[in-house]
Write an enzyme that holds these catalytic residues in place. Structure first.
Site, mmCIF file in Angstrom:
data_model
loop_
_atom_site.group_PDB
_atom_site.id
_atom_site.type_symbol
_atom_site.label_atom_id
_atom_site.label_comp_id
_atom_site.label_asym_id
_atom_site.label_seq_id
_atom_site.Cartn_x
_atom_site.Cartn_y
_atom_site.Cartn_z
ATOM 1 N N LYS A 17 -9.079 -9.576 6.519
ATOM 2 C CA LYS A 17 -8.398 -9.203 8.383
ATOM 3 C C LYS A 17 -6.891 -8.859 6.487
ATOM 4 O O LYS A 17 -6.329 -9.850 6.253
ATOM 5 C CB LYS A 17 -7.877 -10.198 9.183
ATOM 6 C CG LYS A 17 -6.929 -9.845 9.737
ATOM 7 C CD LYS A 17 -7.779 -9.180 10.717
ATOM 8 C CE LYS A 17 -7.719 -9.545 12.021
ATOM 9 N NZ LYS A 17 -8.140 -8.392 13.026
ATOM 10 N N THR A 62 -13.985 -10.035 11.507
ATOM 11 C CA THR A 62 -12.363 -10.851 10.342
ATOM 12 C C THR A 62 -11.222 -11.406 11.653
ATOM 13 O O THR A 62 -10.358 -11.164 11.118
ATOM 14 C CB THR A 62 -11.680 -9.118 10.048
ATOM 15 O OG1 THR A 62 -11.358 -8.196 11.799
ATOM 16 C CG2 THR A 62 -12.282 -8.487 9.726
ATOM 17 N N HIS A 255 18.046 4.217 -11.826
ATOM 18 C CA HIS A 255 19.207 5.111 -12.481
ATOM 19 C C HIS A 255 20.126 5.056 -12.156
ATOM 20 O O HIS A 255 20.583 5.890 -11.227
ATOM 21 C CB HIS A 255 19.161 6.569 -13.441
ATOM 22 C CG HIS A 255 16.810 6.325 -14.084
ATOM 23 N ND1 HIS A 255 16.893 6.151 -15.199
ATOM 24 C CD2 HIS A 255 16.104 6.678 -12.998
ATOM 25 C CE1 HIS A 255 15.616 6.290 -15.604
ATOM 26 N NE2 HIS A 255 14.950 6.646 -14.317
HETATM 27 O O1 URC Z 1 14.520 1.931 -20.661
HETATM 28 C C1 URC Z 1 14.071 2.868 -20.829
HETATM 29 N N1 URC Z 1 13.102 3.161 -20.611
HETATM 30 C C2 URC Z 1 12.493 4.587 -20.587
HETATM 31 O O2 URC Z 1 11.506 4.785 -21.164
HETATM 32 C C3 URC Z 1 13.612 5.808 -20.313
HETATM 33 N N2 URC Z 1 13.452 7.107 -20.550
HETATM 34 C C4 URC Z 1 14.074 7.452 -19.359
HETATM 35 O O3 URC Z 1 14.862 8.891 -19.408
HETATM 36 N N3 URC Z 1 15.316 6.032 -19.505
HETATM 37 C C5 URC Z 1 14.459 5.641 -20.136
HETATM 38 N N4 URC Z 1 14.391 3.793 -20.022
#
Ligand code: URC
Length: 307
Positions: A17, A62, A255
């Site tokens: 479950k 379940t 990023h």
């Molecule tokens: O810490 C990072 N590792 C990566 O493998 C990577 N690749 C990337 O484009 N930026 C980063 N930054």
């Protein structure tokens, strides 16, 4: 392509479950306590006939598994998700004859006590916006053959540092446009799962210390890449706790790109960022001891099994 004509047989099977949401309130005194969990149960054993012949005689519904999870929350409470999970997994293996292996996966949502009139309030909480605590308990076999694996963990621990991170010296091919940098933002949402050697740790204490070690390493390591930071986090946890055999880490690199303010005649020395939540680099690592006892089925996925 040639045709196959071997006998068709049942492969591995498991059932359970998924995601029983349970809130347990302790109200034995005016100051209440709360545990808020999401419990998944999963059983393996002598269930082939259910698949091949539609025979349910060995199948614990379940629904019964879910009811057990609720009943145990009342009878035994949820002192920690690790203890509750061990008790539940052992129950299924010990009391339900066809079960050879039980796995319990638990997410715990953390609450902090609210304050009112300048004092902690007895029965009001605020959901912590931070991480979710996790545990996976696997119990296999009975009596002297009993094996128990406990994996503690956390997910959704979001951290960011505005400097102290680099990414340079990487392999460059015809498609590489990324510029190296020795000063960048680094942000991620950490998933960590640590496998205990035994079954009698101080679960709450280990949890808070592991979390603190992960955060500390993220902060203090002059990171040459997220890969290095992950390894250093894992290393710090294993150095500190002899009771942890290995730790698995996963971290999406959220990023942050320095936004181009040149069209406005403005400098931008790492002050204004464009945050890109898709796509993200996904960095993962297992950090282990070379004398770690076998992991057995400890890491097998439950309902992500076929994903
Ligand atoms: O810490 C990072 N590792 C990566 O493998 C990577 N690749 C990337 O484009 N930026 C980063 N930054």
């Amino acid at each position: 392509m040639s045709d196959l004509n071997g006998k068709i047989v049942l492969g591995a099977d498991q059932y359970g479950k998924a995601e029983s949401r349970i809130v347990r309130i302790y109200r034995d005194s005016p100051r209440h306590e709360i545990k808020d969990v999401n419990v998944s149960t999963c059983l393996r054993g002598d269930f082939a006939a259910a698949y091949t012949d539609g025979d349910q005689s060995n199948v614990l519904p379940t629904d019964s598994q879910k009811q057990t999870a609720y009943a145990f929350a009342k009878q035994y409470g949820i002192p920690t998700i690790e203890e509750y999970g061990i008790r539940l997994a052992e129950h299924f293996v010990d009391e339900i004859e066809p079960v050879h292996l039980a796995r319990i996966e638990i997410d715990e949502y953390l609450w902090e006590r609210a304050s009112a009139d300048g004092a902690p309030h007895d029965h009001t909480w605020i959901r912590k916006g931070q991480e979710i605590r996790t545990a996976t308990i696997t119990v296999e076999g009975a009596g002297a053959d009993r094996k128990v694996w406990v994996v503690g963990g956390l997910k959704d621990l979001i951290v960011l540092k505005s400097t102290g991170s680099e990414f340079a010296g990487f392999l460059v091919d015809d498609y590489t446009v990324l510029e190296p940098t020795n000063d960048r933002m680094m942000a991620t949402s950490i998933v960590a799962k640590w496998r205990f050697v035994g079954t009698d740790a101080d679960w709450d204490d280990v949890y808070s210390q592991v979390k603190q070690l992960l955060i500390e390493q993220f902060a203090v390591v002059q990171s040459r890449a997220l890969q290095q930071t992950l390894f250093r986090m894992g290393e710090a946890v294993l150095e500190h706790f002899g009771s942890i055999a290995e730790i698995r880490l996963s971290a999406p690199n959220r990023h942050h790109f320095v936004h181009n303010l040149a069209p406005f005649g403005l400098d931008n020395p790492n002050e204004v960022f464009n945050v890109s939540d898709r796509p993200y680099g996904l960095i993962q690592a297992v950090v282990t001891r070379d004398d770690a006892p076998p992991a057995g089925p400890a890491w097998e996925q439950q309902f992500g099994w076929l994903a």
